[in-house]
Write an enzyme that holds these catalytic residues in place. Structure first.
Site, PDB file in Angstrom:
ATOM      1  N   ARG A 127       0.901  -1.184   0.031  1.00  0.00           N
ATOM      2  CA  ARG A 127       0.196   0.222  -0.032  1.00  0.00           C
ATOM      3  C   ARG A 127       0.896   1.271   0.043  1.00  0.00           C
ATOM      4  O   ARG A 127       0.939   2.028  -0.805  1.00  0.00           O
ATOM      5  CB  ARG A 127      -1.044   0.016   1.344  1.00  0.00           C
ATOM      6  CG  ARG A 127      -2.213   0.961   1.064  1.00  0.00           C
ATOM      7  CD  ARG A 127      -1.790   2.459   1.675  1.00  0.00           C
ATOM      8  NE  ARG A 127      -1.309   2.342   2.982  1.00  0.00           N
ATOM      9  CZ  ARG A 127      -0.905   3.539   3.730  1.00  0.00           C
ATOM     10  NH1 ARG A 127      -0.773   4.899   2.942  1.00  0.00           N
ATOM     11  NH2 ARG A 127      -0.414   3.561   5.024  1.00  0.00           N
ATOM     12  N   ASP A 128       1.333   1.523   1.212  1.00  0.00           N
ATOM     13  CA  ASP A 128       2.272   2.773   1.171  1.00  0.00           C
ATOM     14  C   ASP A 128       3.408   2.639   0.246  1.00  0.00           C
ATOM     15  O   ASP A 128       4.067   3.678  -0.123  1.00  0.00           O
ATOM     16  CB  ASP A 128       2.723   2.858   2.573  1.00  0.00           C
ATOM     17  CG  ASP A 128       3.326   4.378   3.028  1.00  0.00           C
ATOM     18  OD1 ASP A 128       3.163   5.375   2.039  1.00  0.00           O
ATOM     19  OD2 ASP A 128       3.868   4.518   4.100  1.00  0.00           O
ATOM     20  N   HIS A 132       5.995   4.670  12.467  1.00  0.00           N
ATOM     21  CA  HIS A 132       5.989   4.633  11.175  1.00  0.00           C
ATOM     22  C   HIS A 132       7.026   5.629  10.603  1.00  0.00           C
ATOM     23  O   HIS A 132       6.793   6.836  10.731  1.00  0.00           O
ATOM     24  CB  HIS A 132       4.587   4.868  10.686  1.00  0.00           C
ATOM     25  CG  HIS A 132       4.331   4.812   9.356  1.00  0.00           C
ATOM     26  ND1 HIS A 132       3.803   3.967   8.564  1.00  0.00           N
ATOM     27  CD2 HIS A 132       4.985   5.528   8.128  1.00  0.00           C
ATOM     28  CE1 HIS A 132       3.741   4.085   7.179  1.00  0.00           C
ATOM     29  NE2 HIS A 132       4.687   5.162   6.849  1.00  0.00           N
ATOM     30  N   HIS A 172      10.104   7.201   8.024  1.00  0.00           N
ATOM     31  CA  HIS A 172      10.705   7.323   6.662  1.00  0.00           C
ATOM     32  C   HIS A 172      12.128   7.496   6.890  1.00  0.00           C
ATOM     33  O   HIS A 172      12.613   8.190   7.809  1.00  0.00           O
ATOM     34  CB  HIS A 172       9.928   8.336   5.787  1.00  0.00           C
ATOM     35  CG  HIS A 172       8.566   8.138   5.593  1.00  0.00           C
ATOM     36  ND1 HIS A 172       8.217   7.963   4.175  1.00  0.00           N
ATOM     37  CD2 HIS A 172       7.419   7.487   6.019  1.00  0.00           C
ATOM     38  CE1 HIS A 172       6.981   7.741   3.939  1.00  0.00           C
ATOM     39  NE2 HIS A 172       6.615   7.066   5.256  1.00  0.00           N
ATOM     40  N   CYS A 206       4.630   9.739  -0.222  1.00  0.00           N
ATOM     41  CA  CYS A 206       3.280  10.088  -0.195  1.00  0.00           C
ATOM     42  C   CYS A 206       3.103  10.968  -1.470  1.00  0.00           C
ATOM     43  O   CYS A 206       3.647  11.958  -1.434  1.00  0.00           O
ATOM     44  CB  CYS A 206       3.190  10.829   1.221  1.00  0.00           C
ATOM     45  SG  CYS A 206       1.262  11.597   1.437  1.00  0.00           S
ATOM     46  N   ASN A 236      10.137   4.675   3.081  1.00  0.00           N
ATOM     47  CA  ASN A 236       9.791   4.195   4.159  1.00  0.00           C
ATOM     48  C   ASN A 236      10.966   3.570   4.638  1.00  0.00           C
ATOM     49  O   ASN A 236      12.044   3.082   4.013  1.00  0.00           O
ATOM     50  CB  ASN A 236       8.712   3.121   4.200  1.00  0.00           C
ATOM     51  CG  ASN A 236       7.406   3.626   4.001  1.00  0.00           C
ATOM     52  OD1 ASN A 236       6.772   4.219   4.903  1.00  0.00           O
ATOM     53  ND2 ASN A 236       6.814   3.594   2.965  1.00  0.00           N
TER      54      ASN A 236
END
Length: 302
Positions: free
Chosen positions: A16-17, A208, A210, A241, A250
């Site tokens: 997803r990300d 989370h 990056h 993003c 990430n």
């Protein structure tokens, strides 16, 4: 030194990300194989996709097709739902885990959600209530926890206020995002301490990170020292993003696994299988993996 946890949960966000910001369209059969290969490595959680409107994230326009292809294997995988329409799509497929994605700052809330910080709660409240009433688990992300490309450094108390409000809607876990990767170890400690002081438990929180400034592993270690046991990561370091151009990859799952193994912390992931998966995906995307561990181990195995 603070005593470190003996076991952590890696929350894999690569499908997803990791893929949402890819400019070239990734075929759905590649995405399906990516998810299945990640699950086969022993990763306990793999976030599969997002039911966002295709206009906003074209890369994930095949969310229904992907989850249908995954069948029963996909029903236990989390998906992002931006609103009630996204939740409807998840419910129709019989999915059991969803996530919402809020913002700690006004500018990003407007750019990502087309709403103010306060207005986002009005959007999320019925989504979370309906999901919980239907027996679904709900995770809440809060973005821009350390810095915002338009507003600069984000005050800790602002992040705690927004994060608590999101969590209190009915989420089972709150993931704190360093969306543009500007956070440092001291800031991580301070933010976690502030949440704990506000009454949240360590198990309620996930991190989370990056790696924009190369601080993701240092920040992870700081969070481990604070007792956090859930960490989001993306296979091969993929990600970014679409609404924050300074948000680069990430934290790479392989880099995280390498560090955890060195610390003697249980994670349950087969690193060789994970490296092979990320090397394969890098080939599908036509560029080298951003992960240092993937590059090092791929070269040593060549």
């Amino acid at each position: 030194m603070a005593e470190l946890p003996t076991k952590v949960t890696i929350y894999e966000v690569g499908p997803r990300d990791g893929l949402q910001n890819e400019k070239s369209m990734v075929p759905v059969d590649v995405k399906e194989q990516f998810v299945r290969r990640l699950l086969a490595t022993g990763l306990p959680v793999v976030e599969a996709t997002s039911f966002v409107h295709p206009k906003w994230v074209p890369q994930l326009a095949d969310a229904e097709e992907l989850m249908t292809r995954l069948g029963e294997d996909g029903k236990g995988l989390p998906v992002l739902v931006p609103n009630e329409r996204g939740l409807d799509r998840a419910l129709e497929l019989g999915l059991r885990h969803v996530a919402i994605f809020g913002s700690a700052t006004e500018t990003f809330a407007q750019r990502n959600l087309n709403r103010s910080v306060d207005e986002q709660f009005a959007m999320f409240e019925p989504t979370v209530k309906r999901a919980r009433d239907a027996g679904l688990d709900v995770r809440a992300y809060v973005s821009m926890c350390f810095g915002d490309p338009w507003e600069g450094r984000v005050p800790v108390e602002q992040v705690v206020s927004v994060g608590q409000r999101l969590f209190d809607l009915g989420a089972s876990q709150l993931s704190l995002g360093d969306t543009i990767g500007v956070g440092t170890a001291g800031q991580v400690t301070a933010l976690i301490e502030a949440f704990l002081a506000a009454g949240m438990a360590k198990d309620d929180l996930a991190m989370h990170f990056h790696d924009t400034y190369g601080q993701a592993l240092a920040n992870t270690y700081s969070a481990l020292q604070s007792g956090i046991t859930t960490f989001d990561a993306s296979a091969g370091g993929l990600g970014g993003c679409p609404y924050a151009k300074s948000a680069t990859g990430n934290l790479a799952t392989e880099d995280l696994v390498w560090m955890l193994t060195g610390l003697g912390i249980e994670h349950g992931v087969d690193l060789d299988a994970l490296v092979a998966t990320s090397a394969w995906m890098a080939g599908e995307l036509g560029r080298p993996s951003p992960s240092a561990v993937v590059r090092a181990l791929s070269q040593s195995q060549a």
